[in-house]
Design a protein around this motif. Structure first.
Motif, PDB file in Angstrom:
ATOM      1  N   ALA A   1       0.830  -1.209   0.000  1.00  0.00           N
ATOM      2  CA  ALA A   1       0.000   0.000   0.000  1.00  0.00           C
ATOM      3  C   ALA A   1       0.865   1.258   0.000  1.00  0.00           C
ATOM      4  O   ALA A   1       0.516   2.264  -0.626  1.00  0.00           O
ATOM      5  N   ASP A   2       2.004   1.228   0.690  1.00  0.00           N
ATOM      6  CA  ASP A   2       2.923   2.370   0.673  1.00  0.00           C
ATOM      7  C   ASP A   2       3.494   2.596  -0.718  1.00  0.00           C
ATOM      8  O   ASP A   2       3.698   3.743  -1.151  1.00  0.00           O
ATOM      9  N   LEU A   3       3.771   1.498  -1.419  1.00  0.00           N
ATOM     10  CA  LEU A   3       4.445   1.585  -2.712  1.00  0.00           C
ATOM     11  C   LEU A   3       3.494   1.868  -3.871  1.00  0.00           C
ATOM     12  O   LEU A   3       3.932   2.335  -4.928  1.00  0.00           O
ATOM     13  N   LEU A   4       2.215   1.588  -3.691  1.00  0.00           N
ATOM     14  CA  LEU A   4       1.265   1.742  -4.792  1.00  0.00           C
ATOM     15  C   LEU A   4       1.278   3.155  -5.381  1.00  0.00           C
ATOM     16  O   LEU A   4       1.397   3.316  -6.601  1.00  0.00           O
ATOM     17  N   PRO A   5       1.186   4.244  -4.567  1.00  0.00           N
ATOM     18  CA  PRO A   5       1.209   5.587  -5.169  1.00  0.00           C
ATOM     19  C   PRO A   5       2.569   5.976  -5.741  1.00  0.00           C
ATOM     20  O   PRO A   5       2.656   6.882  -6.570  1.00  0.00           O
ATOM     21  N   VAL A   6       3.626   5.290  -5.319  1.00  0.00           N
ATOM     22  CA  VAL A   6       4.950   5.557  -5.879  1.00  0.00           C
ATOM     23  C   VAL A   6       5.038   4.983  -7.288  1.00  0.00           C
ATOM     24  O   VAL A   6       5.509   5.638  -8.223  1.00  0.00           O
ATOM     25  N   MET A   7       4.552   3.752  -7.461  1.00  0.00           N
ATOM     26  CA  MET A   7       4.671   3.073  -8.739  1.00  0.00           C
ATOM     27  C   MET A   7       3.514   3.364  -9.679  1.00  0.00           C
ATOM     28  O   MET A   7       3.671   3.297 -10.903  1.00  0.00           O
ATOM     29  N   PHE A   8       2.340   3.698  -9.119  1.00  0.00           N
ATOM     30  CA  PHE A   8       1.152   3.994  -9.927  1.00  0.00           C
ATOM     31  C   PHE A   8       0.497   5.256  -9.380  1.00  0.00           C
ATOM     32  O   PHE A   8      -0.523   5.194  -8.678  1.00  0.00           O
ATOM     33  N   PRO A   9       1.048   6.430  -9.681  1.00  0.00           N
ATOM     34  CA  PRO A   9       0.531   7.675  -9.104  1.00  0.00           C
ATOM     35  C   PRO A   9      -0.803   8.120  -9.686  1.00  0.00           C
ATOM     36  O   PRO A   9      -1.461   9.000  -9.116  1.00  0.00           O
ATOM     37  N   GLN A  10      -1.237   7.544 -10.794  1.00  0.00           N
ATOM     38  CA  GLN A  10      -2.488   7.964 -11.419  1.00  0.00           C
ATOM     39  C   GLN A  10      -3.701   7.439 -10.643  1.00  0.00           C
ATOM     40  O   GLN A  10      -3.602   6.512  -9.856  1.00  0.00           O
ATOM     41  N   THR A  11      -4.864   8.032 -10.876  1.00  0.00           N
ATOM     42  CA  THR A  11      -6.104   7.557 -10.273  1.00  0.00           C
ATOM     43  C   THR A  11      -6.495   6.218 -10.890  1.00  0.00           C
ATOM     44  O   THR A  11      -6.470   6.064 -12.108  1.00  0.00           O
ATOM     45  N   LEU A  12      -6.843   5.259 -10.038  1.00  0.00           N
ATOM     46  CA  LEU A  12      -7.137   3.905 -10.494  1.00  0.00           C
ATOM     47  C   LEU A  12      -8.562   3.503 -10.143  1.00  0.00           C
ATOM     48  O   LEU A  12      -9.034   3.774  -9.035  1.00  0.00           O
ATOM     49  N   SER A  13      -9.239   2.840 -11.064  1.00  0.00           N
ATOM     50  CA  SER A  13     -10.531   2.234 -10.780  1.00  0.00           C
ATOM     51  C   SER A  13     -10.307   0.974  -9.943  1.00  0.00           C
ATOM     52  O   SER A  13      -9.173   0.479  -9.854  1.00  0.00           O
ATOM     53  N   PRO A  14     -11.370   0.413  -9.314  1.00  0.00           N
ATOM     54  CA  PRO A  14     -11.174  -0.852  -8.590  1.00  0.00           C
ATOM     55  C   PRO A  14     -10.577  -1.945  -9.473  1.00  0.00           C
ATOM     56  O   PRO A  14      -9.732  -2.714  -9.016  1.00  0.00           O
ATOM     57  N   HIS A  15     -11.020  -2.024 -10.731  1.00  0.00           N
ATOM     58  CA  HIS A  15     -10.470  -2.996 -11.679  1.00  0.00           C
ATOM     59  C   HIS A  15      -8.964  -2.772 -11.855  1.00  0.00           C
ATOM     60  O   HIS A  15      -8.162  -3.711 -11.776  1.00  0.00           O
ATOM     61  N   GLU A  16      -8.563  -1.526 -12.076  1.00  0.00           N
ATOM     62  CA  GLU A  16      -7.147  -1.204 -12.270  1.00  0.00           C
ATOM     63  C   GLU A  16      -6.363  -1.353 -10.968  1.00  0.00           C
ATOM     64  O   GLU A  16      -5.201  -1.762 -10.977  1.00  0.00           O
ATOM     65  N   MET A  17      -7.023  -1.028  -9.840  1.00  0.00           N
ATOM     66  CA  MET A  17      -6.358  -1.124  -8.542  1.00  0.00           C
ATOM     67  C   MET A  17      -5.940  -2.553  -8.235  1.00  0.00           C
ATOM     68  O   MET A  17      -4.827  -2.802  -7.743  1.00  0.00           O
TER      69      MET A  17
END
Length: 346
Positions: free
Chosen positions: A295-311
């Motif tokens: 969870a800490d790394l998610l905004p580092v590697m994927f800073p864009q807004t994500l849908s539940p599918h993309e999340m």
């Protein structure tokens, strides 16, 4: 920033329009079907045999894709005999309509054992995708209870876009050969994006049907799944790319499951290896400062807004890089008394 290389060579500068076909080579046709996602299409190929055409992949099961297939079969493929359906792997954008097409056209399904059994399991036991093990898996890696519940259900709706699969299939395995008229394809298998993903190489024409293993401009998703939480799909993927570099010529024409055909296989494989190396560097840098969760790394590697599918895909891809670094011994897992997992320097 992530590394990049010189542009690849694209012999075809535009894809086929809906309902149309492009001839790649004699006896080899290319079509495209729409998807309701950010990646908004899947490529489908037709291989001519002495008994008729083999379809390669299908698109998802929804009313729009079924109608698109009716249009294709009554239009560009009108009057042509369809001899069978090949499916490269069990993701619904590739196998979703397999059951419907096989029943409608009375044709056999040819795929890997993993592809057939996985699809049958997902179709017959959809409750597996909403099992508490999925939400518990996300929570253990730092996701909130509310978001984990949303992602574990909505994020896996994609895996339900399946028609009822056939009861039987014909197995295709790495090392086998597939004859399509005068053309012979060596069957290859790659892992990482999907277990036992099939690829087909025609040496005489130097053409590789690469499925989702190697795609121009985008990286296929590499995910750790809740049912194999300690898996190392990234290591499997890198190994598969290295085998393609070793076994297939650089100047092969690559026909992937998405985007445009291209020439420059080795370059693209090395770009993908470098891309994932960069992702691992991001994690190393963060873990050098403090123990980090997915969870800490998610905004580092994927800073864009994500849908539940993309999340769900992004979160699982972060874990793939974390598991790879742990498997190599570069970083170690720390697990607290609540079962929360973080990666840290040894």
């Amino acid at each position: 920033m992530s590394p990049s290389s010189a542009p690849l060579d694209h012999p075809f500068d535009a894809p086929p329009a809906p309902g149309e076909l492009i001839q790649i080579a004699p006896g080899l046709l290319w079509a495209r079907f729409a998807l309701p996602f950010r990646l908004d299409h899947v490529n489908v190929y037709f291989l001519q045999t002495d008994d008729g055409w083999l379809i390669v992949d299908t698109g998802i099961d929804n009313s729009e894709t079924r109608e698109a297939w009716r249009t294709m079969l009554s239009g560009a493929m009108r009057g042509e005999r369809i001899a069978g359906l090949i499916v490269t792997h069990h993701h619904p954008d590739h196998i979703g309509l397999a059951g419907w097409l096989c029943e409608t056209l009375n044709i056999p399904l040819l795929t890997s054992r993993t592809g057939f059994l996985s699809t049958t399991t997902f179709f017959n036991s959809p409750e597996l995708l909403a099992a508490s093990a999925y939400s518990d898996f996300f929570i253990s890696h730092g996701m909130s209870d509310e978001l984990a519940a949303l992602v574990s259900v909505q994020g896996h709706q994609y895996m339900r876009m399946l028609s009822k699969p056939p009861f039987t299939y014909r197995r295709l395995s790495a090392g086998d050969r597939l004859q399509a008229g005068a053309r012979h394809f060596d069957i290859l298998s790659g892992d990482g994006h999907c277990p036992e993903q099939l690829m087909f190489y025609a040496a005489e024409d130097n053409i590789l049907l690469a499925a989702d293993q190697v795609i121009e401009k985008i990286s296929p998703n590499i995910s750790v799944m809740a049912f194999e939480p300690d898996g190392n799909p990234l290591g499997d993927f890198i190994g598969s790319l290295q085998r393609l570099i070793r076994d297939i010529p650089e100047d092969a024409l690559v026909l992937a499951g998405h985007r445009l055909p291209f020439v420059g296989l080795h370059q693209r494989c090395r770009e993908l290896i470098a891309h994932h190396g960069y992702r691992c560097d991001q994690i190393r840098d963060e873990a050098a400062m403090r123990p980090v969760s997915a969870a800490d790394l998610l905004p580092v590697m994927f800073p864009q807004t994500l849908s539940p599918h993309e999340m769900s895909f992004a979160f699982s891809e972060v874990l793939a890089h974390m598991n790879s670094l742990a498997a190599d011994g570069e970083l170690v897992w720390q697990i607290d008394t609540a079962g929360h997992r973080r990666l840290a320097a040894p």
